[in-house]
Design an enzyme around this catalytic site. Structure first.
Site, PDB file in Angstrom:
ATOM      1  N   HIS A  72      -7.435  -1.686 -30.522  1.00  0.00           N
ATOM      2  CA  HIS A  72      -6.995  -2.336 -31.762  1.00  0.00           C
ATOM      3  C   HIS A  72      -5.606  -1.841 -32.150  1.00  0.00           C
ATOM      4  O   HIS A  72      -5.383  -0.637 -32.246  1.00  0.00           O
ATOM      5  CB  HIS A  72      -7.984  -2.039 -32.902  1.00  0.00           C
ATOM      6  CG  HIS A  72      -9.166  -2.953 -32.916  1.00  0.00           C
ATOM      7  ND1 HIS A  72      -9.799  -3.322 -34.078  1.00  0.00           N
ATOM      8  CD2 HIS A  72      -9.839  -3.570 -31.910  1.00  0.00           C
ATOM      9  CE1 HIS A  72     -10.795  -4.160 -33.799  1.00  0.00           C
ATOM     10  NE2 HIS A  72     -10.850  -4.311 -32.476  1.00  0.00           N
ATOM     11  N   TYR A 201     -10.548  -3.206 -44.461  1.00  0.00           N
ATOM     12  CA  TYR A 201     -10.953  -2.239 -45.497  1.00  0.00           C
ATOM     13  C   TYR A 201     -10.694  -2.911 -46.846  1.00  0.00           C
ATOM     14  O   TYR A 201      -9.554  -3.265 -47.155  1.00  0.00           O
ATOM     15  CB  TYR A 201     -10.099  -0.970 -45.402  1.00  0.00           C
ATOM     16  CG  TYR A 201     -10.423  -0.090 -44.211  1.00  0.00           C
ATOM     17  CD1 TYR A 201      -9.938  -0.378 -42.937  1.00  0.00           C
ATOM     18  CD2 TYR A 201     -11.219   1.050 -44.366  1.00  0.00           C
ATOM     19  CE1 TYR A 201     -10.239   0.439 -41.845  1.00  0.00           C
ATOM     20  CE2 TYR A 201     -11.517   1.882 -43.275  1.00  0.00           C
ATOM     21  CZ  TYR A 201     -11.021   1.563 -42.034  1.00  0.00           C
ATOM     22  OH  TYR A 201     -11.320   2.381 -40.953  1.00  0.00           O
ATOM     23  N   PRO A 293     -16.498   8.791 -44.053  1.00  0.00           N
ATOM     24  CA  PRO A 293     -16.140   7.979 -42.881  1.00  0.00           C
ATOM     25  C   PRO A 293     -14.980   7.002 -43.110  1.00  0.00           C
ATOM     26  O   PRO A 293     -14.546   6.341 -42.193  1.00  0.00           O
ATOM     27  CB  PRO A 293     -17.426   7.235 -42.552  1.00  0.00           C
ATOM     28  CG  PRO A 293     -18.298   7.365 -43.727  1.00  0.00           C
ATOM     29  CD  PRO A 293     -17.848   8.547 -44.501  1.00  0.00           C
ATOM     30  N   LYS A 297     -12.719   9.614 -39.017  1.00  0.00           N
ATOM     31  CA  LYS A 297     -12.287  10.890 -38.437  1.00  0.00           C
ATOM     32  C   LYS A 297     -13.415  11.763 -37.915  1.00  0.00           C
ATOM     33  O   LYS A 297     -13.174  12.681 -37.122  1.00  0.00           O
ATOM     34  CB  LYS A 297     -11.505  11.686 -39.492  1.00  0.00           C
ATOM     35  CG  LYS A 297     -10.168  11.064 -39.842  1.00  0.00           C
ATOM     36  CD  LYS A 297      -9.232  11.030 -38.656  1.00  0.00           C
ATOM     37  CE  LYS A 297      -8.119  10.022 -38.845  1.00  0.00           C
ATOM     38  NZ  LYS A 297      -7.766   9.347 -37.601  1.00  0.00           N
ATOM     39  N   TYR A 385      -4.137   7.435 -39.241  1.00  0.00           N
ATOM     40  CA  TYR A 385      -5.295   6.651 -38.792  1.00  0.00           C
ATOM     41  C   TYR A 385      -5.446   6.705 -37.262  1.00  0.00           C
ATOM     42  O   TYR A 385      -6.550   6.874 -36.749  1.00  0.00           O
ATOM     43  CB  TYR A 385      -5.155   5.193 -39.247  1.00  0.00           C
ATOM     44  CG  TYR A 385      -6.437   4.385 -39.097  1.00  0.00           C
ATOM     45  CD1 TYR A 385      -6.706   3.678 -37.926  1.00  0.00           C
ATOM     46  CD2 TYR A 385      -7.396   4.364 -40.114  1.00  0.00           C
ATOM     47  CE1 TYR A 385      -7.894   2.957 -37.779  1.00  0.00           C
ATOM     48  CE2 TYR A 385      -8.581   3.640 -39.969  1.00  0.00           C
ATOM     49  CZ  TYR A 385      -8.812   2.944 -38.803  1.00  0.00           C
ATOM     50  OH  TYR A 385      -9.993   2.238 -38.650  1.00  0.00           O
TER      51      TYR A 385
HETATM   52  P1  FAS Z   1     -24.151  15.407 -34.632  1.00  0.00           P
HETATM   53  O1  FAS Z   1     -24.819  15.573 -35.968  1.00  0.00           O
HETATM   54  O2  FAS Z   1     -23.836  14.038 -34.133  1.00  0.00           O
HETATM   55  O3  FAS Z   1     -25.028  16.106 -33.484  1.00  0.00           O
HETATM   56  C1  FAS Z   1     -25.645  17.357 -33.723  1.00  0.00           C
HETATM   57  C2  FAS Z   1     -26.850  17.435 -32.789  1.00  0.00           C
HETATM   58  O4  FAS Z   1     -27.442  18.732 -32.960  1.00  0.00           O
HETATM   59  C3  FAS Z   1     -27.918  16.412 -33.132  1.00  0.00           C
HETATM   60  O5  FAS Z   1     -28.313  15.718 -31.972  1.00  0.00           O
HETATM   61  C4  FAS Z   1     -29.057  17.246 -33.718  1.00  0.00           C
HETATM   62  O6  FAS Z   1     -30.332  16.713 -33.397  1.00  0.00           O
HETATM   63  C5  FAS Z   1     -28.850  18.586 -33.032  1.00  0.00           C
HETATM   64  N1  FAS Z   1     -29.398  19.712 -33.793  1.00  0.00           N
HETATM   65  C6  FAS Z   1     -29.332  19.919 -35.128  1.00  0.00           C
HETATM   66  N2  FAS Z   1     -29.955  21.072 -35.453  1.00  0.00           N
HETATM   67  C7  FAS Z   1     -30.427  21.603 -34.283  1.00  0.00           C
HETATM   68  C8  FAS Z   1     -31.159  22.781 -33.955  1.00  0.00           C
HETATM   69  N3  FAS Z   1     -31.528  23.636 -34.905  1.00  0.00           N
HETATM   70  N4  FAS Z   1     -31.476  22.990 -32.653  1.00  0.00           N
HETATM   71  C9  FAS Z   1     -31.089  22.121 -31.685  1.00  0.00           C
HETATM   72  N5  FAS Z   1     -30.403  20.985 -31.932  1.00  0.00           N
HETATM   73  C10 FAS Z   1     -30.075  20.741 -33.219  1.00  0.00           C
HETATM   74  N6  FAS Z   1     -17.966   9.317 -38.264  1.00  0.00           N
HETATM   75  C11 FAS Z   1     -17.010   8.366 -38.107  1.00  0.00           C
HETATM   76  O7  FAS Z   1     -15.944   8.669 -37.562  1.00  0.00           O
HETATM   77  N7  FAS Z   1     -17.234   7.069 -38.539  1.00  0.00           N
HETATM   78  C12 FAS Z   1     -18.441   6.694 -39.113  1.00  0.00           C
HETATM   79  O8  FAS Z   1     -18.624   5.549 -39.482  1.00  0.00           O
HETATM   80  C13 FAS Z   1     -19.461   7.652 -39.286  1.00  0.00           C
HETATM   81  N8  FAS Z   1     -20.669   7.305 -39.844  1.00  0.00           N
HETATM   82  C14 FAS Z   1     -21.624   8.288 -40.014  1.00  0.00           C
HETATM   83  C15 FAS Z   1     -22.889   7.989 -40.586  1.00  0.00           C
HETATM   84  C16 FAS Z   1     -23.850   8.998 -40.767  1.00  0.00           C
HETATM   85  C17 FAS Z   1     -25.191   8.666 -41.382  1.00  0.00           C
HETATM   86  C18 FAS Z   1     -23.571  10.323 -40.392  1.00  0.00           C
HETATM   87  C19 FAS Z   1     -24.587  11.432 -40.604  1.00  0.00           C
HETATM   88  C20 FAS Z   1     -22.331  10.623 -39.818  1.00  0.00           C
HETATM   89  C21 FAS Z   1     -21.361   9.604 -39.621  1.00  0.00           C
HETATM   90  N9  FAS Z   1     -20.125   9.883 -39.025  1.00  0.00           N
HETATM   91  C22 FAS Z   1     -19.167   8.956 -38.853  1.00  0.00           C
HETATM   92  C23 FAS Z   1     -19.820  11.183 -38.564  1.00  0.00           C
HETATM   93  C24 FAS Z   1     -20.470  11.361 -37.217  1.00  0.00           C
HETATM   94  O9  FAS Z   1     -20.023  10.387 -36.334  1.00  0.00           O
HETATM   95  C25 FAS Z   1     -20.186  12.770 -36.796  1.00  0.00           C
HETATM   96  O10 FAS Z   1     -18.834  13.114 -37.020  1.00  0.00           O
HETATM   97  C26 FAS Z   1     -20.532  13.030 -35.351  1.00  0.00           C
HETATM   98  O11 FAS Z   1     -21.880  12.680 -35.137  1.00  0.00           O
HETATM   99  C27 FAS Z   1     -20.283  14.516 -35.103  1.00  0.00           C
HETATM  100  O12 FAS Z   1     -20.858  14.845 -33.907  1.00  0.00           O
HETATM  101  P2  FAS Z   1     -21.551  16.290 -33.720  1.00  0.00           P
HETATM  102  O13 FAS Z   1     -20.655  17.322 -34.274  1.00  0.00           O
HETATM  103  O14 FAS Z   1     -21.964  16.311 -32.302  1.00  0.00           O
HETATM  104  O15 FAS Z   1     -22.819  16.289 -34.701  1.00  0.00           O
HETATM  105  C1  PHB Z   2     -17.618   1.940 -37.831  1.00  0.00           C
HETATM  106  O1  PHB Z   2     -17.351   0.973 -37.070  1.00  0.00           O
HETATM  107  O2  PHB Z   2     -18.753   2.429 -37.900  1.00  0.00           O
HETATM  108  C2  PHB Z   2     -16.529   2.511 -38.696  1.00  0.00           C
HETATM  109  C3  PHB Z   2     -15.218   2.095 -38.478  1.00  0.00           C
HETATM  110  C4  PHB Z   2     -14.202   2.619 -39.277  1.00  0.00           C
HETATM  111  C5  PHB Z   2     -14.523   3.525 -40.285  1.00  0.00           C
HETATM  112  C6  PHB Z   2     -15.844   3.929 -40.494  1.00  0.00           C
HETATM  113  C7  PHB Z   2     -16.851   3.407 -39.696  1.00  0.00           C
HETATM  114  O3  PHB Z   2     -13.530   4.023 -41.080  1.00  0.00           O
END
Ligand code: FAS
Ligand code: PHB
Length: 391
Positions: A72, A201, A293, A297, A385
């Site tokens: 994009h 957005y 989000p 980032k 961005y």
């Molecule tokens: P994660 O949370 O993805 O992974 C951590 C892992 O550790 C999980 O699999 C968990 O099961 C495991 N774990 C936890 N405790 C443990 C333990 N005690 N023992 C063993 N394993 C354990 N980011 C964006 O950029 N755009 C978005 O739109 C966006 N939407 C999101 C929506 C939600 C609901 C959430 C919660 C986050 C969102 N994020 C978004 C952020 C998300 O993408 C995170 O930045 C990303 O998952 C980070 O990855 P990890 O650091 O690997 O953490």
């Molecule tokens: C998404 O596609 O999930 C998304 C994209 C841009 C954002 C947040 C979420 O800033």
């Protein structure tokens, strides 16, 4: 059992770190509390910075992303009923972002790990980092009712915001910075074509909305909702009706609706814990920081953290130098805080705050008007961005 680096958490941070270490000839085992399907079932991020794309290439896990991902060159800001394009590619001298879902990134990394024959202990219970203040750290865990222990040189806490690693650090050794936002994001995933070829957005009187996508046939939409809202209050139809009210006439006319594949509400918070290193345990990704989000980032910071950390471990094992691991926290936090600032700024600009007055709203409108009519303003948004360079 023994390994060089014990990684706790098989989300994007843990899996990417595992592959970067493997490519550097460093042995590692991942301990994950959930099943692979559960990890893949979490629908999250969708936008990858070039830094993340490059790290996935280094991890030899970029083939499908390059084939199916959507490059994009711009995003649109919708306010006052009109859309204004921010030309990311032109403003940043040729940079762009890659639209490719976190679920697919995770799947590709799982595949790469399987091809490399590396061990991931899924459904590991009561994973506990031990002795990380000593030269001989260990990880204890239970699997199928049996208790196990593994010795290692280092522990990487990639276990997300609710993980065990940050929680294992004595309170007087860590400092947390937090800001909780007075609203959440209601997200929907549906097999319908995107409303536009780029992300929109939207800043509207009814609240923020985001039109994103996963492919030419799968879309991801978000609506700002009150913190008190519940996903069960929202039928698919109610979601689509509210989204229409937050779009401009052209987007409204192009909107294709359909049954949700996933629907959930995520709270928004900014959070950083300092430092990110405790003896022989290192925090990376959501285990150390959370961003709203809005700036896309979260996943990208997880990637840059493990990019720095894998380089630091490679320096330790290949050159017997501790400089990288000694500087990891300082170097990672510099990039983390700049992304925290951008995500806070984008969130403050685009959302309706329940306690803000007319003056605050006029200031938001003035800033949006400035952004889309000032090359300097638009360039600042664009370079943040697409992602600032690694330090
Ligand atoms: P994660 O949370 O993805 O992974 C951590 C892992 O550790 C999980 O699999 C968990 O099961 C495991 N774990 C936890 N405790 C443990 C333990 N005690 N023992 C063993 N394993 C354990 N980011 C964006 O950029 N755009 C978005 O739109 C966006 N939407 C999101 C929506 C939600 C609901 C959430 C919660 C986050 C969102 N994020 C978004 C952020 C998300 O993408 C995170 O930045 C990303 O998952 C980070 O990855 P990890 O650091 O690997 O953490
Ligand atoms: C998404 O596609 O999930 C998304 C994209 C841009 C954002 C947040 C979420 O800033």
């Amino acid at each position: 059992m023994r390994t060089q680096v014990a990684i706790i958490g098989a989300g994007p941070a843990g899996l990417l770190l595992g592959q970067l270490l493997y490519e550097a000839g460093i042995d590692n085992i991942i301990f994950e509390q959930r099943s692979p399907d559960y990890v893949l079932g979490r629908i999250r991020a969708g936008v990858l910075e070039q830094v993340t794309v490059d790290l996935l290439a280094q991890a030899k896990a970029d083939k499908r992303m390059l084939a199916e991902g959507l490059p994009h060159d711009g995003i649109e800001l919708l306010f006052g009923g009109k859309r204004h394009r921010i030309d990311l590619h032109e403003l940043t001298g040729g940079k762009r972002v890659m639209v490719y879902g976190q679920t697919e990134v995770t799947r590709d990394l799982m595949e790469a790990r399987k091809r490399a024959g590396l061990l991931t202990v899924y459904e590991a219970q009561n994973v506990t980092p031990l002795e990380f203040g000593s030269e001989r750290p260990r990880v204890r865990y239970e699997k199928d009712g049996q208790q196990h222990e593994i010795s290692c040189d280092f522990i990487a806490g990639c276990d997300g915001f609710h993980g065990v690693c940050r929680a294992s650090i004595p309170a007087d050794s860590i400092r947390n910075y937090e800001k909780v936002y007075p609203f959440g994001w209601l997200g929907i995933l549906a097999d319908v074509p995107p409303v536009s070829h780029e992300l929109i957005y939207a800043h509207t009187e009814r609240g923020f909305a985001l039109c994103s996508q996963r492919s030419a046939t799968r879309s991801r939409y978000y609506l700002q909702v009150p913190l008190t809202d519940k996903v069960e209050n929202w039928s698919d139809e109610a979601f689509w009706d509210e989204l229409r009210l937050r779009l401009d006439p052209e987007a409204r006319a192009n909107l294709v609706t359909g049954a949700s594949l996933e629907k959930s509400i995520a709270p928004l918070r900014s959070f950083v814990s300092e430092p990110m290193r405790f003896g022989r345990m290192f925090l990376a990704g959501d285990a150390a920081h959370i961003v709203p989000p809005t700036g896309a980032k979260g996943l990208n910071l997880a990637a840059s953290d493990v990019g720095y950390l894998s380089r630091a471990f490679a320096e330790f094992y290949q050159q017997r130098s501790s400089e990288g691991i000694d500087r990891y926290s300082e170097v990672s936090l510099r990039r983390v805080w700049k992304a925290e600032r951008f995500s806070w700024w984008m969130t403050s600009l685009m959302h309706r705050f329940p306690d803000s007055g007319d003056f605050d709203r006029k200031v938001q409108e003035a800033e949006l008007d400035y952004l889309v009519h000032s090359r300097a303003g638009a360039t600042s948004l664009a370079e943040n961005y697409v992602g600032l360079p690694l330090n």
